[in-house]
Scaffold this active site. Sequence first.
Site, PDB file in Angstrom:
ATOM      1  N   PRO A  24       1.093  -1.182   0.113  1.00 16.64           N
ATOM      2  CA  PRO A  24      -0.020   0.091   0.026  1.00 16.64           C
ATOM      3  C   PRO A  24       0.836   1.205   0.107  1.00 16.64           C
ATOM      4  O   PRO A  24       1.845   1.262   0.851  1.00 16.64           O
ATOM      5  CB  PRO A  24      -0.778  -0.219   1.150  1.00 16.64           C
ATOM      6  CG  PRO A  24       0.266  -0.948   2.441  1.00 16.64           C
ATOM      7  CD  PRO A  24       0.927  -1.893   1.278  1.00 16.64           C
ATOM      8  N   MET A  25       0.515   2.181  -0.850  1.00 15.14           N
ATOM      9  CA  MET A  25       1.329   3.476  -1.004  1.00 15.14           C
ATOM     10  C   MET A  25       0.527   4.566  -1.192  1.00 15.14           C
ATOM     11  O   MET A  25      -0.086   4.901  -2.145  1.00 15.14           O
ATOM     12  CB  MET A  25       2.763   3.352  -1.999  1.00 15.14           C
ATOM     13  CG  MET A  25       3.583   2.283  -1.562  1.00 15.14           C
ATOM     14  SD  MET A  25       5.004   2.522  -2.768  1.00 15.14           S
ATOM     15  CE  MET A  25       4.542   1.635  -4.215  1.00 15.14           C
ATOM     16  N   ALA A  26       0.457   5.511  -0.101  1.00 13.87           N
ATOM     17  CA  ALA A  26      -0.452   6.641  -0.329  1.00 13.87           C
ATOM     18  C   ALA A  26       0.126   7.450  -1.326  1.00 13.87           C
ATOM     19  O   ALA A  26       1.392   7.738  -1.663  1.00 13.87           O
ATOM     20  CB  ALA A  26      -0.275   7.436   0.874  1.00 13.87           C
ATOM     21  N   GLN A  78      -6.734  -0.701   3.169  1.00 10.67           N
ATOM     22  CA  GLN A  78      -5.970  -0.365   4.431  1.00 10.67           C
ATOM     23  C   GLN A  78      -6.828   0.759   5.100  1.00 10.67           C
ATOM     24  O   GLN A  78      -7.000   1.640   4.478  1.00 10.67           O
ATOM     25  CB  GLN A  78      -4.701  -0.215   4.366  1.00 10.67           C
ATOM     26  CG  GLN A  78      -4.151   0.142   5.700  1.00 10.67           C
ATOM     27  CD  GLN A  78      -2.467   0.583   5.475  1.00 10.67           C
ATOM     28  OE1 GLN A  78      -2.149   1.519   4.867  1.00 10.67           O
ATOM     29  NE2 GLN A  78      -1.570  -0.235   5.836  1.00 10.67           N
ATOM     30  N   CYS A 108       2.298   3.893   9.889  1.00 12.74           N
ATOM     31  CA  CYS A 108       2.437   5.046   9.227  1.00 12.74           C
ATOM     32  C   CYS A 108       3.274   6.301  10.251  1.00 12.74           C
ATOM     33  O   CYS A 108       2.963   6.534  11.314  1.00 12.74           O
ATOM     34  CB  CYS A 108       1.427   5.931   8.757  1.00 12.74           C
ATOM     35  SG  CYS A 108       1.661   7.421   8.131  1.00 12.74           S
TER      36      CYS A 108
END
Length: 353
Positions: A24-26, A78, A108
């Site tokens: 997962p990558m913002a 997520q 995070c």
Amino acid sequence: MNIDLHDTWFLGEVEIPTRLVLAPMAGVSVQAFRRQGRRYGAGLVCSEMVSVAGIQHRNERTLGYLRVGSDEHPLAIQIFGSDPVAMAEAARMVEAAGADVVDMNFGCPVTKVTKTGAGASLLDDPDHACGLVEAVATAVSLPVSVKMRRGVENGSRTCLEVGPRLVAAGASSLTLHPRSAKQMYTGTADHSLTAELVSLVDVPVIASGDVTSRAKAQSVLATTGAAAVMVGRAAQGNPWVLREIMGGDDNPSREEVVAELILFIRETVRELGDQRANGFLKKFYGWYLGRGRFPRPFKQELVMLPTIAEVEARLFAAAPGARFVLERLLHETPDPADEVLLDSLPISIYGGG
Ligand SMILES: Cc1cc2nc3c(=O)[nH]c(=O)nc-3n(C[C@H](O)[C@H](O)[C@H](O)COP(=O)(O)O)c2cc1C
């Protein structure tokens, strides 16, 4: 030891077809990225972190993150937050949206998130962290996974104390990125901690951090006993690294690069709208065209172009044969109409009435 990345494994009752997971990558993990990840061999893909407060307030942009395509499964969505009631409600929304796994962000390191008691700061408050996992696990029938860092401070081993407790609270899987929150992305991921965590819990562990090649994937799997490796930064504008990890080659032709980029652009415009996509996509031009694939000034030129239509035209001019590759890709990609839209969520959950 030669490990087969094509082995299947189970996250709760969800069968994951390969031992490769897309991180997962913002600001990166849009649908186009996840779909592409699946096509190139990721057995599980994940949304970027979605704010539980945003879901609670029915923020339109946040709800957009809950859009699930028919070709994304298995997919984890997520969530991040610090309030158990809001987390449980968000998890129910994730389930209704059609995700296969609810992933909870306990990693995070960004102050904007940690100062609200969410993300990596939860590692310093294990009782609260366990309460959140319990609240989410009882709210949904989907398996719940947790993604965490080694701890907040440099050298921390907190993940080894908290990890087993999270499992006891209901987590069906743990992902460890063994850097401290303080480290952000500096230094290296210490996968000796991943091996220790694997020995302490009886659920699958996913190893995240610095996996950039097949050789590295194999060595992390062999030395840690993890169920799967997760790949993040190496896959930005570079699905071919996933292909290489799965046993293929990582040398795309110019036509392949341009065709994948144009497909990515089109899907992202559809998802985010023309205006948002225009800004969002600029970083991807460098990621796709870099790595010695195209001359540096070409990327600068694309970034300066005012419209996406001009970017597409310029890309086709640089690699005319990309049209044929794109046609094939379009033929192989399912119709976007197959996607689960938010309108079809049960109205009581969506917030109507
Ligand atoms: C731009 C960016 C955004 C990220 N966003 C998230 C996120 O939303 N949720 C999360 O759990 N991890 C996030 N991460 C961490 C990655 O999932 C991954 O654990 C980390 O990058 C280490 O893996 P890598 O070395 O393969 O990149 C992010 C990382 C980057 C570089």
